[in-house]
Every structure is written in structure tokens, then in C-alpha cells.
Scaffold this active site. Structure first.
Site, PDB file in Angstrom:
ATOM      1  N   GLU A 289      -2.619 -14.897   0.513  1.00 12.77           N
ATOM      2  CA  GLU A 289      -3.478 -15.242  -0.625  1.00 12.77           C
ATOM      3  C   GLU A 289      -2.805 -14.968  -1.974  1.00 12.77           C
ATOM      4  OE1 GLU A 289      -7.772 -13.968   1.280  1.00 12.77           O
ATOM      5  OE2 GLU A 289      -6.596 -12.421   0.270  1.00 12.77           O
ATOM      6  N   GLY A 291      -2.039 -15.231  -5.837  1.00  7.71           N
ATOM      7  CA  GLY A 291      -2.739 -15.683  -7.037  1.00  7.71           C
ATOM      8  C   GLY A 291      -1.762 -15.701  -8.191  1.00  7.71           C
ATOM      9  N   ARG A 329      -4.659  -7.641 -21.088  1.00 12.20           N
ATOM     10  CA  ARG A 329      -3.846  -6.798 -20.205  1.00 12.20           C
ATOM     11  C   ARG A 329      -3.038  -5.711 -20.923  1.00 12.20           C
ATOM     12  NH1 ARG A 329      -0.186  -8.737 -17.474  1.00 12.20           N
ATOM     13  NH2 ARG A 329      -0.374  -7.541 -15.557  1.00 12.20           N
ATOM     14  N   TYR A 333      -4.071  -2.039 -19.582  1.00 15.13           N
ATOM     15  CA  TYR A 333      -3.160  -1.191 -18.813  1.00 15.13           C
ATOM     16  C   TYR A 333      -1.697  -1.300 -19.259  1.00 15.13           C
ATOM     17  CZ  TYR A 333      -3.995  -5.383 -15.858  1.00 15.13           C
ATOM     18  OH  TYR A 333      -4.224  -6.661 -15.389  1.00 15.13           O
ATOM     19  N   CYS A 360     -10.691  -5.741 -34.051  1.00 17.34           N
ATOM     20  CA  CYS A 360     -10.876  -4.436 -34.673  1.00 17.34           C
ATOM     21  C   CYS A 360     -10.651  -3.312 -33.670  1.00 17.34           C
ATOM     22  CB  CYS A 360     -12.266  -4.344 -35.279  1.00 17.34           C
ATOM     23  SG  CYS A 360     -12.514  -5.619 -36.497  1.00 17.34           S
ATOM     24  N   GLU A 361      -9.447  -3.218 -33.180  1.00 19.95           N
ATOM     25  CA  GLU A 361      -9.035  -2.177 -32.239  1.00 19.95           C
ATOM     26  C   GLU A 361      -7.557  -1.917 -32.492  1.00 19.95           C
ATOM     27  OE1 GLU A 361     -10.341  -0.464 -29.548  1.00 19.95           O
ATOM     28  OE2 GLU A 361     -12.359  -1.239 -29.963  1.00 19.95           O
ATOM     29  N   TYR A 389      -4.486 -13.925 -14.966  1.00 20.13           N
ATOM     30  CA  TYR A 389      -5.289 -12.842 -15.550  1.00 20.13           C
ATOM     31  C   TYR A 389      -5.248 -12.845 -17.083  1.00 20.13           C
ATOM     32  CZ  TYR A 389      -4.957 -11.604 -10.652  1.00 20.13           C
ATOM     33  OH  TYR A 389      -5.003 -11.673  -9.282  1.00 20.13           O
TER      34      TYR A 389
HETATM   35  C1  LIG Z   1      -6.605 -10.332  -6.303  1.00 16.93           C
HETATM   36  C2  LIG Z   1      -6.521 -10.681  -4.871  1.00 16.93           C
HETATM   37  C3  LIG Z   1      -5.505 -11.508  -4.397  1.00 16.93           C
HETATM   38  C4  LIG Z   1      -4.399 -12.042  -5.277  1.00 16.93           C
HETATM   39  O1  LIG Z   1      -3.596 -11.071  -5.822  1.00 16.93           O
HETATM   40  P1  LIG Z   1      -2.330 -11.509  -6.735  1.00 16.93           P
HETATM   41  O2  LIG Z   1      -1.735 -10.223  -7.160  1.00 16.93           O
HETATM   42  O3  LIG Z   1      -2.890 -12.277  -7.890  1.00 16.93           O
HETATM   43  O4  LIG Z   1      -1.453 -12.334  -5.877  1.00 16.93           O
HETATM   44  C5  LIG Z   1      -5.510 -11.853  -3.055  1.00 16.93           C
HETATM   45  N1  LIG Z   1      -6.467 -11.384  -2.205  1.00 16.93           N
HETATM   46  C6  LIG Z   1      -7.455 -10.580  -2.635  1.00 16.93           C
HETATM   47  C7  LIG Z   1      -8.464 -10.115  -1.689  1.00 16.93           C
HETATM   48  C8  LIG Z   1      -7.518 -10.195  -3.971  1.00 16.93           C
HETATM   49  O5  LIG Z   1      -8.491  -9.378  -4.378  1.00 16.93           O
END
Ligand SMILES: *Cc1c(COP(=O)(O)O)cnc(C)c1O
Length: 434
Positions: A289, A291, A329, A333, A360-361, A389
Site C-alpha cells: 500500500e 502512498g 509538515r 514535525y 500568525c505563528e 501529505y
Molecule cells: C498511511 C498508510 C499507508 C501509506 O503510507 P506511506 O508512507 O504514505 O506509503 C499504507 N497503509 C496504511 C494502513 C496507512 O495507514
């Protein structure tokens, strides 16, 4: 600044997807999110072509929280990969794009009843159950609706990896999943297996985000394969699938050695095949998965420089027309980025400056002590690697309208998300009786 994808200097001006940023600024205004469509497509293709085995099926699920829009859903459809969601809002947005809902997989440590109902009504691909309590609630809703649903169970395998290092621990306090060290884990899985309305596909894990330590993923594979074997034997069932989550690290600055998608996917497949064979398992499908690693480098944010200021203390500020509202971001962090004066790319980056937003930060800094060419009022500053993100975490602090998102490819730009208007900012805001 490192150039990504189709970024190129054209007569001193940065172009992305064959379109000069000066043209984009004139046409769409700033701040502006620019998505390099070809790079997104290249990244998806790399995952598809390399996370592939002759021993089992594979599946790529784009983690939509990194960046979600109708256009990205269209790309998910075009490349025939799947997509995940973690909220009713994400489910709704994906549905609105017209993507077949069988491609959607629902995560979340606290799915509401309404969200679970949505999953069943939309007939999504699968639900990743987070915990024991959710099994009971989902079961009840399935019965009420007389629907059957495919489910996975999120487990916590004791590998906690977030950046460059990971820790392995047998004590857990993660809010996600059920720990494999919990003696009741078999019993919990049995509840799913025995439920007539659920089809148990297997286990899911996600060990963190922006991970560079590839050993953590390999340990994750071994742990998932072993756990699948253990539970299938304990319950005498066949468990067809494994989902390994995402988290592959990308380049933001020179401190990051990005994971090479092609090379690492092949190494994961090799490791999977070996581990599955060693445990004498029959696995039908393995899913990942990603992202961030699909969209991060493909996205940039373009700003116009307002004022500049050198403080009494000696810090040179470049003030931009966005900030923590379009990229939280750094404030959240201390995330770091690279940037460039995008209309003067041939000028040497010889000034140490802090790029600050207009909120204003005091913490509203996009880049602290970065190297930039001398920038003046009206120049364009481009911050790279904001595709993940960035937009998805954007907010309206100080009533800043969210910027537009434009996709660029082959010399063409296409508006993908309209810039918010002032009217949008108050559309739900009502006067009250005093
Ligand atoms: C956020 C998330 C991802 C993706 O993470 P990346 O760092 O963006 O690749 C995949 N699976 C789950 C369950 C997530 O919460």
C-alpha cells in the site's frame, strides 16, 4: 534543489511537464500545487512491473491519504491498481470520482458505525478490521443489512519503523491493530472466521511511514508469513492473502537516501517467495500500500515572494504567500524540504535564508536555513516534494483559502482542484440569534 521527474530549466525558468512555472503562476495564481502527472504514472508503473511474482498474485493499493482527488482516482483506474480509505470523507470522495468501489479497501482504528455502513452500502473491496471490538460491530451491521464482506485483520507485528531506524519490541502500545504477542490473537481471528457474514482474507500490517531501513520490511515479511502459518494451523483454515502496508521512504533533502522502487520491490518479492517456501505456505495474493512514494516527488508547491527581511539577529527571511496552511509538515514535525527560486534557476544558490509563511505563528516556516538564489519581491519560490501529505493536510488557518491543484503533462496544464474562494471559507458559517 534536486530536480524530479520532468522538471527542467528552460532559459532560466523551471518547467514541469513541459510547462514553465511562470506560465502556471500567471494562469492559476499562487500558492499552487503542481502535480507532475508523468512522474505519478512512472511510479505506479514501477510498482506494477516490479512487485510481481510467478508464485502468487500481487496487488498495489494506493494509500489515498497521501493525496486524494478525482484526478488521482482516475489514474488509479487507468493503471488498474486499487486504493484505500480511512474515513467516510475519503470513501465519499473516491465514490464521487466514479472509480469502481470494489477497488477500495477501508482502514481505520476507529471506524464509526456510519462508516462501516457506508462500506457495505458502497460494496467496497474489503475492510481491514483493526480490533476485536470492531468485529462485533461490523458483524451486527452485516446481519442488519444482510450483506457479506471480505475482511482482513490488522496485526501489530512488533516492528516499529518510522524513519531511518526501527525498533523491535514485544511490548506494544500502538493504537493500530491487535498484537501478535497477545495470547488471545487466535481467538480473535476465530471470531472473524466463524462469522457467516465475513470472509477472512488474511492479515495486514503497516509498520510506519517514510522508512528507509529496508531490513524492517524484510523482517515484516518474515513475521507476517510466520503468523499466517501459525494461525492457519491453529485454526485449521486456509489463509489466502497477506497485506504488507506501505511506508517506503522518499527523498526530501540530501539526508534521505530514497528507497529505489524497482530494485526494492524485486527484493521484497524475492524475500517473500523464499519465506513462503520456507514455511511451506500457499499464498494466493500479496498486497502493498504505497502512498507517499507514488506522489511525494511528483508534487511541488509554487509561491510568490512578498517581502524579504533581514532581522537584527541576522536571519534572512523570504516571505511567501502560503505556509503552514498548505504545508503543515515543517511546523508539525520539523519536516525538511528543498526549494529553488523557480524563475531564476541559473542563479547560484548562495544565500542562506529562511522561507516563512504568512500565518500568525512563529513556527510557520517552510524552510529553515536553506540555500537559495537571491530572491526579491515578485520572484517565484518552488518547494519540491510536497505531493504527499501537503494538500491532504492543508487547512484554513487565518482563513487562508486552500490553493488550486494543477496537473501538468506534455506541455499542457489542467486544473484538477479549484482554488478555494473567500465564499467557500464561510459557506457553512451562520449568524446566530443573539
Ligand atoms: C498511511 C498508510 C499507508 C501509506 O503510507 P506511506 O508512507 O504514505 O506509503 C499504507 N497503509 C496504511 C494502513 C496507512 O495507514
Amino acid at each position: 534543489m534536486k530536480l524530479f521527474g520532468t522538471m527542467k530549466a528552460e532559459n532560466g525558468i523551471l518547467a514541469i511537464g513541459g510547462v514553465k512555472v511562470t506560465e502556471l503562476a500567471a494562469k492559476y495564481g499562487t500558492p499552487l500545487y503542481i502535480m507532475d502527472q508523468a512522474l505519478i504514472e512512472e511510479n505506479i508503473t514501477k510498482y506494477k512491473n516490479n512487485f510481481k511474482s510467478t508464485k502468487f498474485d500481487t496487488s498495489i493499493v494506493y494509500a489515498s491519504k497521501a493525496f486524494l482527488s478525482k484526478a488521482i482516482c482516475q489514474l488509479v483506474g487507468k493503471y488498474d491498481i486499487d486504493i484505500d480509505a480511512v474515513s467516510g470523507g475519503e470513501l465519499y470522495s473516491i465514490k464521487a470520482s466514479g472509480l469502481p468501489m470494489k477497488k477500495v479497501h477501508m482502514h481505520g482504528n476507529n471506524k464509526t458505525n456510519e462508516e462501516l455502513e457506508m462500506c457495505l452500502d458502497y460494496e467496497i473491496g474489503s475492510i481491514i478490521i483493526d480490533n476485536e471490538e470492531e468485529i462485533g460491530r461490523l458483524s451486527k451491521i452485516c446481519k442488519e443489512k444482510d450483506k457479506k464482506v471480505k475482511v482482513m485483520m490488522r496485526i501489530n507485528i512488533g516492528i516499529d519503523a518510522h524513519t531511518h531506524e526501527y525498533i523491535k519490541t514485544s511490548k506494544h502500545s500502538s493504537k493500530f491493530g491487535e498484537s501478535i504477542f497477545d495470547e488471545r490473537i487466535t481467538e480473535i481471528v476465530e471470531k472473524i472466521v466463524k462469522d457467516e457474514n465475513m470472509e477472512f482474507l488474511g492479515f495486514h500490517c503497516h509498520i510506519g511511514s517514510q522508512i528507509f531501513d529496508t531490513k524492517a520490511f524484510h523482517e515484516g515479511i518474515e513475521s507476517m508469513v510466520k503468523e499466517t502459518k501459525k494461525i492457519s494451523e491453529a485454526l485449521g483454515i486456509y489463509i489466502p492473502e497477506i497485506n504488507l502496508g506501505g511506508g517506503f521512504g522518499v527523498y526530501y533533502t540530501e539526508k534521505d537516501t530514497a528507497i529505489d522502487i524497482e530494485q526494492f520491490m524485486r527484493s521484497m518479492i524475492e524475500h517473500l517467495e523464499k519465506s513462503i517456501e520456507a514455511e511451506k505456505l500457499e499464498i494466493k495474493k500479496v498486497t502493498i500500500e504505497p502512498g507517499r512514494s507514488i506522489v511525494a516527488n511528483a508534487g511541488s508547491t509554487l509561491y510568490t515572494v512578498g517581502g524579504t527581511k533581514t532581522t537584527y539577529g541576522g536571519v534572512k527571511y523570504i516571505f511567501i504567500d502560503g505556509g503552514m496552511t498548505d504545508n503543515i509538515r515543517p511546523a508539525l514535525y520539523q519536516a525538511e524540504y528543498e526549494s529553488i527560486v523557480a524563475n531564476k534557476v541559473d542563479a547560484p544558490a548562495e544565500e542562506i535564508v529562511t522561507v516563512a509563511g504568512k500565518c500568525c505563528e512563529s513556527g510557520d516556516l517552510i524552510i529553515k536555513d536553506g540555500k537559495l538564489a537571491k530572491a526579491e519581491t515578485g520572484d517565484l519560490v518552488l518547494v519540491a516534494t510536497t505531493g504527499a501529505y501537503g494538500h491532504s493536510m492543508s487547512n484554513n488557518y487565518n482563513k487562508a483559502p486552500k490553493p488550486a491543484v494543477v496537473f501538468v503533462k506534455d506541455g499542457k496544464s489542467t486544473l484538477s482542484i479549484k482554488r478555494e474562494s473567500f465564499e467557500d471559507l464561510i459557506r457553512n458559517d451562520m449568524l446566530i440569534d443573539l
